[in-house]
Write a protein that holds these residues in place. Sequence first.
Motif, PDB file in Angstrom:
ATOM      1  N   ASN A  32       0.807  -1.221   0.000  1.00 52.19           N
ATOM      2  CA  ASN A  32       0.000   0.000   0.000  1.00 52.19           C
ATOM      3  C   ASN A  32       0.839   1.270   0.000  1.00 52.19           C
ATOM      4  O   ASN A  32       0.305   2.378   0.107  1.00 52.19           O
ATOM      5  N   SER A  33       2.138   1.124  -0.112  1.00 55.04           N
ATOM      6  CA  SER A  33       3.017   2.295  -0.043  1.00 55.04           C
ATOM      7  C   SER A  33       2.850   3.179  -1.285  1.00 55.04           C
ATOM      8  O   SER A  33       2.680   2.693  -2.399  1.00 55.04           O
ATOM      9  N   LYS A  34       2.909   4.504  -1.053  1.00 53.88           N
ATOM     10  CA  LYS A  34       2.837   5.476  -2.145  1.00 53.88           C
ATOM     11  C   LYS A  34       4.106   6.332  -2.204  1.00 53.88           C
ATOM     12  O   LYS A  34       4.116   7.401  -2.823  1.00 53.88           O
ATOM     13  N   GLU A  35       5.173   5.858  -1.558  1.00 51.31           N
ATOM     14  CA  GLU A  35       6.431   6.600  -1.582  1.00 51.31           C
ATOM     15  C   GLU A  35       6.993   6.646  -3.000  1.00 51.31           C
ATOM     16  O   GLU A  35       6.857   5.692  -3.775  1.00 51.31           O
ATOM     17  N   ASN A  36       7.621   7.768  -3.318  1.00 53.25           N
ATOM     18  CA  ASN A  36       8.233   7.913  -4.638  1.00 53.25           C
ATOM     19  C   ASN A  36       9.734   8.187  -4.554  1.00 53.25           C
ATOM     20  O   ASN A  36      10.355   8.573  -5.541  1.00 53.25           O
ATOM     21  N   CYS A  39      12.330   6.529  -7.057  1.00 55.98           N
ATOM     22  CA  CYS A  39      11.493   5.929  -8.099  1.00 55.98           C
ATOM     23  C   CYS A  39      11.705   6.582  -9.457  1.00 55.98           C
ATOM     24  O   CYS A  39      11.265   6.058 -10.488  1.00 55.98           O
ATOM     25  N   THR A  51       6.250   3.517 -11.036  1.00 54.56           N
ATOM     26  CA  THR A  51       5.015   4.231 -10.702  1.00 54.56           C
ATOM     27  C   THR A  51       4.435   3.781  -9.362  1.00 54.56           C
ATOM     28  O   THR A  51       3.819   4.567  -8.652  1.00 54.56           O
ATOM     29  N   ALA A  52       4.603   2.504  -9.029  1.00 58.76           N
ATOM     30  CA  ALA A  52       4.111   1.981  -7.747  1.00 58.76           C
ATOM     31  C   ALA A  52       5.244   1.177  -7.116  1.00 58.76           C
ATOM     32  O   ALA A  52       5.533   0.062  -7.534  1.00 58.76           O
ATOM     33  N   SER A  53       5.877   1.745  -6.105  1.00 53.34           N
ATOM     34  CA  SER A  53       7.056   1.105  -5.526  1.00 53.34           C
ATOM     35  C   SER A  53       6.712  -0.112  -4.680  1.00 53.34           C
ATOM     36  O   SER A  53       7.495  -1.054  -4.601  1.00 53.34           O
ATOM     37  N   LYS A  54       5.539  -0.096  -4.006  1.00 56.83           N
ATOM     38  CA  LYS A  54       5.127  -1.172  -3.108  1.00 56.83           C
ATOM     39  C   LYS A  54       6.199  -1.466  -2.052  1.00 56.83           C
ATOM     40  O   LYS A  54       6.415  -2.611  -1.667  1.00 56.83           O
ATOM     41  N   ARG A  56       8.681   0.580   1.333  1.00 57.67           N
ATOM     42  CA  ARG A  56       9.080   1.731   2.118  1.00 57.67           C
ATOM     43  C   ARG A  56      10.589   1.700   2.297  1.00 57.67           C
ATOM     44  O   ARG A  56      11.181   0.632   2.422  1.00 57.67           O
TER      45      ARG A  56
END
Length: 601
Positions: A32-36, A39, A51-54, A56
């Motif tokens: 659920n991670s949204k960190e960029n 990336c 786009t979606a690292s998934k 932390r």
Amino acid sequence: AERTQINPQRLRKEEVERNTLGPVLTFHYDPNSKENLFCQSTLPHHFTSVTASKSRVMLVAPPPPFPADQKGFTASLTKGTTTGLANPLGYPTMQSLKVSSRLDGVGVNVFGSASKKKSLVLELQAPGLANVVKLEQIGKALLGERCFIGWPYLNESTICAVSDRTGSFGARGFVGHSNPSAWENEADRCIDRYLEKHGVDVGEASFFVHVRDCVEMTSMPDGSIEKHFSDTETMHPIQVILRSNPFEKAGKNHIRTATQKKLMQSLKPGSKVVYLSQPYYGCIGTVLSGGSQKMKGGKSKKHPDNLVLQIEPNSQAEKQNVTTSKRLVGHFQPKYLPDSVVTKRVGISYRVLGQVTSMTNVKDSKGKNIGLGLCLKSRSQGAVVPDYCRAVSRGDQTLYEYTATALQVLQQYKQKFSWVFEGVKRESKKDYNGRDFFPNLAPEDADKHLYAASRWLKQLPLSRRPMVKQEARIAPEEAVRALQQALVVVGGGNKRAGGQEKPVHLENVAPMNVLTPPDPTLPKPFILKAGMGRFALGHRVVSVGGRPNIPSFGAMGTVIGCYPNGLLEVVFDSAYIGGNDLYGRCRKGTGAIVRPWDVLN
């Protein structure tokens, strides 16, 4: 190197940052991670950004350096480690020969290029035999004897000749050199090879031995080891060979060779084995005790190497599987139609049938090959696709017959792409082009039709089926699917398998009566080598493991294909990592093409 040798004031800002010790990055999975962070791609022309690292990321400062009085790492051997000639079996040592060393620029080969720096060169002590003994004396002493080459990684070989500048002493006695300069050149190349490839200076080399390397070993049923040697000879200076293996120790109640010693080490308590004698042939067992263990009271066993096993007898379900496999594989046989019947039902000539069912290539407007043939057979290679086509002999001629499945594919092919059949009918060629089928269309439009037919062919189940030699024995796909449906998978909590048989204990079992998981450094068991060519469709087999694409030791399976070169198609009872579906003929992950010594029948 830049950080220690170059003044930091001469470096750019980016270079200084690069040489600075940064934080420790720790990544944790988080769907659920949204960190960029990190990336963004630094090479956008080659790799896109994430786009979606998934995940932390945590940035932690690097640990501080150790205090001056505390050592972070001490270069010392772990307690109990032995070195030199006391090394564990399989670990080489340079102490088996007397050597000295020097730093010298001899151009040692490193990744295919001669090193320009100095290398640590090992110097061997020359034996000084030139003026002491004659070639004939050395030849009589060494001819046919065992030796070990490749120091310090010892490989067993047999000596077949000894030579010097005067001639060679072999099985026919002394023979003078017909071309002495050729021998001297070969001797120089041998010395240079040791220096440049191994960094070993052999010193004065007056005598050379010619050996054949041991390429295969087989463990025979009586416990002996059969060795096979190479057909080609290699030449080595006499001072680089060892007459005996320093790791082999002879004596009362001792294993006489390193190979036998390692073989016994694989039979330690808890090891899984396959029992090779009746009435439990092929059953999985566990070693309870064995080796050179002593009985109570300190007395040695009469046969100290014999084993105590716990055998898991085959259940009634497995006994039923043996009968079911043979029955089903022989029951389902597809019906084949002669080519005369196929041509009438499809409405084509014999020539068109022969070309369409073979490999028919068409070049598009750019010269790229497109396959428009069904690839059911190849007369030149003597190969066919089972379940679709087979070769039959009528007199001196080899003709082909086709199944109803192949007939259906031909009818659908003609209905969808009749222009393929019409073009082949107009002209018989090995290679076609778009104009042969669409003379009035633009090349780009013709290509669209060619690729449409090619895509349709690739979507057929037939496209996954490879050709095999006509002599191969392949179980029909219908039989394979019925087999997997009918077999009872033993173990794994399957209620259909019924109750398991009670374990049986066997005592005083000779090591030659069990099969251990494969070890590439040990001889291949004779029973696996002897099993080559003795497999038949429907045979139940047990995997001996040891390779990535076959299941673990003890897995059960059924032979559904036998190739002329000895390879086998086996469908195993349960799916495993590395398994496949044998081109769509069995359940996913249960099939494999194995070597005859990968399984036991």
